[in-house]
Design a protein around this motif. Structure first.
Motif, PDB file in Angstrom:
ATOM      1  N   UNK A  96      -0.456 -16.382  -9.853  1.00 42.22           N
ATOM      2  CA  UNK A  96      -1.202 -15.214 -10.305  1.00 42.22           C
ATOM      3  C   UNK A  96      -2.072 -14.716  -9.156  1.00 42.22           C
ATOM      4  N   UNK A  97      -1.894 -13.447  -8.809  1.00 42.40           N
ATOM      5  CA  UNK A  97      -2.748 -12.827  -7.795  1.00 42.40           C
ATOM      6  C   UNK A  97      -4.011 -12.354  -8.496  1.00 42.40           C
ATOM      7  N   UNK A  98      -5.132 -12.940  -8.120  1.00 42.69           N
ATOM      8  CA  UNK A  98      -6.396 -12.691  -8.811  1.00 42.69           C
ATOM      9  C   UNK A  98      -7.277 -11.721  -8.012  1.00 42.69           C
ATOM     10  N   UNK A  99      -7.825 -10.770  -8.736  1.00 46.09           N
ATOM     11  CA  UNK A  99      -8.830  -9.876  -8.154  1.00 46.09           C
ATOM     12  C   UNK A  99      -9.848  -9.578  -9.249  1.00 46.09           C
ATOM     13  N   UNK A 100     -10.944 -10.336  -9.231  1.00 48.02           N
ATOM     14  CA  UNK A 100     -11.993 -10.155 -10.220  1.00 48.02           C
ATOM     15  C   UNK A 100     -13.249  -9.585  -9.597  1.00 48.02           C
ATOM     16  N   UNK A 158      -6.110  -3.606 -14.126  1.00 47.41           N
ATOM     17  CA  UNK A 158      -4.891  -3.880 -13.370  1.00 47.41           C
ATOM     18  C   UNK A 158      -4.308  -2.621 -12.741  1.00 47.41           C
ATOM     19  N   UNK A 159      -4.633  -1.462 -13.296  1.00 44.55           N
ATOM     20  CA  UNK A 159      -4.145  -0.217 -12.688  1.00 44.55           C
ATOM     21  C   UNK A 159      -4.589  -0.102 -11.238  1.00 44.55           C
ATOM     22  N   UNK A 160      -5.791  -0.607 -10.943  1.00 43.15           N
ATOM     23  CA  UNK A 160      -6.260  -0.594  -9.555  1.00 43.15           C
ATOM     24  C   UNK A 160      -5.375  -1.451  -8.662  1.00 43.15           C
ATOM     25  N   UNK A 161      -4.981  -2.621  -9.135  1.00 46.82           N
ATOM     26  CA  UNK A 161      -4.146  -3.509  -8.331  1.00 46.82           C
ATOM     27  C   UNK A 161      -2.755  -2.913  -8.128  1.00 46.82           C
ATOM     28  N   UNK A 187       1.086  -0.553  -4.366  1.00 45.24           N
ATOM     29  CA  UNK A 187       1.988   0.544  -4.015  1.00 45.24           C
ATOM     30  C   UNK A 187       1.537   1.235  -2.734  1.00 45.24           C
ATOM     31  N   UNK A 188       0.235   1.319  -2.517  1.00 41.86           N
ATOM     32  CA  UNK A 188      -0.278   1.925  -1.286  1.00 41.86           C
ATOM     33  C   UNK A 188       0.125   1.108  -0.059  1.00 41.86           C
ATOM     34  N   UNK A 189       0.329  -0.196  -0.251  1.00 40.00           N
ATOM     35  CA  UNK A 189       0.746  -1.059   0.853  1.00 40.00           C
ATOM     36  C   UNK A 189       2.248  -1.012   1.087  1.00 40.00           C
ATOM     37  N   UNK A 190       2.953  -0.266   0.251  1.00 40.80           N
ATOM     38  CA  UNK A 190       4.378  -0.075   0.477  1.00 40.80           C
ATOM     39  C   UNK A 190       5.292  -1.038  -0.245  1.00 40.80           C
ATOM     40  N   UNK A 191       4.773  -1.830  -1.163  1.00 42.26           N
ATOM     41  CA  UNK A 191       5.632  -2.772  -1.872  1.00 42.26           C
ATOM     42  C   UNK A 191       6.541  -2.040  -2.855  1.00 42.26           C
TER      43      UNK A 191
END
Length: 562
Positions: free
Chosen positions: A224-228, A267-270, A275-279
């Motif tokens: 899980x990629x976490x960003x809290x 999660x919309x931010x993540x 997507x901004x990083x090109x994935x």
């Protein structure tokens, strides 16, 4: 629930075919009853895209300072339709009764998919005072409720590796009942990571380096990629989204998210950042929308005929896309940034808070017996902004009147933990660096995992003032300049949450946060969230419980004075 058929036209996000298809989507009685193909030119250029909803794959609702119903009311604005929610914060305060409160409160917003877990580690360790214990029998009782879908994060990784009988029994119970087991093993690498996974633990949300995540992937775990609000690991872990070996084995989560950031994004931010990083958009959307649904077997709709009508109406997924609408069970619950959820009235707030007001002398740290010098070398907890792990440093601090004092000029502050479950227990005292306060103190009854009162300040007087604000409220967040200006956010629900309107709580928290930065001087992005984790003993390296300074790497107490 809507019963009359409703038809929406747009581009269906087909994750299996990795394609967008023009369709007419028809909803009736809360479910998708038809997906009729349209001609390629049947939609206008600005036609919306229909996406499965986002699912936060690991979150403690309590950390939003909101009850589940209010959390959902804010989260749906950002396209979140479900959460994998570990209620172990309230369980540490109130036990099984706390988990049951969360279930009842969540039911105030029918349609939102709360997947609650059975807390596996309450108390988290034997080295702190908690308000309750959750036993193997308690977990079996919880699993009898179909709303309890998994065994929540197994933080006692030493107990897993060394086959502690109670830990082994909890994991075996989950496996016997077909429930996934969540992991929590920060920094575990190599053979230890393999042994941990081999015990039947399927996920980890604590990776803070890419190499650690790769080790755990190789061991068979999902990452899980976490960003809290405090732990921010996206920058370190986002390369997983580009690795073939990680395909379908990555999820997104927030873990702990304060109300100010929940009010502005989730999660919309993540998804936008990835997507901004090109994935690849299909990989990103799979991580956000599908992998948690499959792993936890959630009843969240996936835009198929017969599914619950849970979906988003958005712009084309991109670095700038926005969620126009969120639908749950065929009901429009958010539109153009406005939540349309209206939770039913809640119940009286449960709590366990018996601490009594303290005096300044309670926060004094006496030099060791026989010590006669003017300075002492002490162990200092070193925080890192955006991380839960801490470091250890040794610093020399002044001794006046037989007591070791903080040195705010060098950002060496005093940290205390006050037992909230006993009226006059001794106060644990140590020192911390990188909080950045230049005056006053901050205090919180949100103090993972046992949720005693944790406070950081420049002086005993300021600490006493901040702690007594929290005690007087029966729980909350407080900040003071130590003299004339005090700020308090009461948290009457278990000393962890407010029952008030979520946006009002977010605004109050924002004022408190701003005061701690602009007036008190902290440079941290989330001072209160960072301070709340300084009592979390299961994260290395140095933390403070109500019983004393704790070495999380060696798993034993440590002396403050070197």
């Amino acid at each position: 629930m809507n019963t009359a058929p409703l038809t929406l036209r747009g581009y269906l996000t087909d994750l299996d075919a990795r394609a967008y298809r023009p369709v007419a989507l028809t909803v009736a009685a809360g479910r998708i009853v038809a997906l009729d193909a349209l001609a390629a030119d049947a939609l206008p250029p600005d036609a919306p895209y229909l996406l499965p909803g986002f699912v936060d794959a690991h979150v403690h609702i309590e950390s939003s300072l909101l009850t589940p119903a209010e959390f959902a009311r804010l989260a749906v604005v950002h396209g979140t339709v479900g959460t994998v929610s570990d209620p172990h914060e309230i369980a540490n305060v109130l036990g099984v009764a706390g988990v049951q409160f969360m279930l009842r409160d969540a039911a105030r917003v029918p349609g939102f998919h709360f997947a609650f877990g059975a807390p596996s580690c309450v108390p988290a360790t034997a080295f702190e005072t908690a308000g309750a214990t959750v036993t193997v029998a308690d977990i079996e009782t919880l699993f009898a409720d179909p709303r309890i879908g998994y065994l929540a994060e197994m933080m006692n990784w030493p107990g897993v590796l060394f086959a502690d009988p109670e830990v082994t029994a909890k994991i075996a119970l989950a496996h016997r009942l077909g429930r996934p087991v969540d992991g929590h093993a920060p920094g575990l690498r190599g053979e230890q990571a393999r042994q941990y996974a081999a015990a039947g633990i399927s996920t980890d949300h604590e990776c803070f380096t890419l190499d650690e995540a790769l080790d755990k992937l190789a061991a068979g775990m999902q990452i899980l990629i976490r960003e809290g609000s405090a732990a921010r690991n996206f920058d370190a872990l986002h390369p997983l989204l580009g690795l073939p070996e990680a395909a379908g084995r990555v999820m997104l989560c927030s873990d702990d998210k304060h109300p100010d950031t929940l009010a502005t994004g989730h999660l919309d931010d993540l998804v936008r950042r990835a997507l901004a990083l090109g994935y690849d958009e299909w990989t990103v959307l799979t991580a956000a929308c599908r992998t948690p649904v499959r792993h936890y077997r959630l009843p969240v709709g996936q835009l198929r005929v017969g599914d619950s009508a849970d979906f988003l109406v958005t712009d084309r997924p991109s670095a700038t896309f926005r969620v126009r609408q969120t639908w749950l069970g065929g009901v429009l619950v958010a539109e153009n940034g406005v939540s349309l959820l209206t939770p039913a009235p809640g119940e009286a707030a449960p709590n366990f808070f018996v601490a009594e007001p303290r005096g300044e002398a309670d926060f004094r740290l006496a030099a060791p017996p026989g010590f006669s010098g003017e300075a002492a070398t002490v162990r200092v907890i070193v925080t890192e902004d955006g991380q839960l792990v801490t470091g250890e440093e040794h610093h020399v601090l002044p001794v006046h009147g037989g007591a070791i004092e903080a040195d705010p000029a060098r950002d060496l502050l005093k940290i205390v933990v006050v037992n909230r479950y006993q009226p006059n227990a001794p106060v644990a005292v140590a020192f911390v660096r990188n909080i950045g306060l230049t005056q006053g103190a901050v205090a919180s009854s949100v103090a993972h995992d046992s949720h005693n009162i944790v406070a950081v300040g420049v002086s005993d007087a300021a600490l006493c003032r901040a702690v007594n604000l929290v005690i007087g409220a029966g729980g909350g967040l407080a900040a003071t300049d130590g003299h004339t200006e005090d700020h308090l956010l009461p948290l009457p629900v278990a000393g962890l949450m407010s029952a008030a309107d979520g946006y009002e709580v977010a605004a109050a928290y924002t004022r408190l946060d701003r005061f701690s930065k602009e007036t008190l001087g902290s440079g941290l992005r989330a001072p209160f969230m960072t301070v709340s984790f300084l009592a979390l003993l299961v994260i290395p390296a140095l933390k403070l419980s109500d019983k004393g300074l704790f070495d999380g790497a060696a798993f034993r107490f440590a002396d403050v004075v070197v």
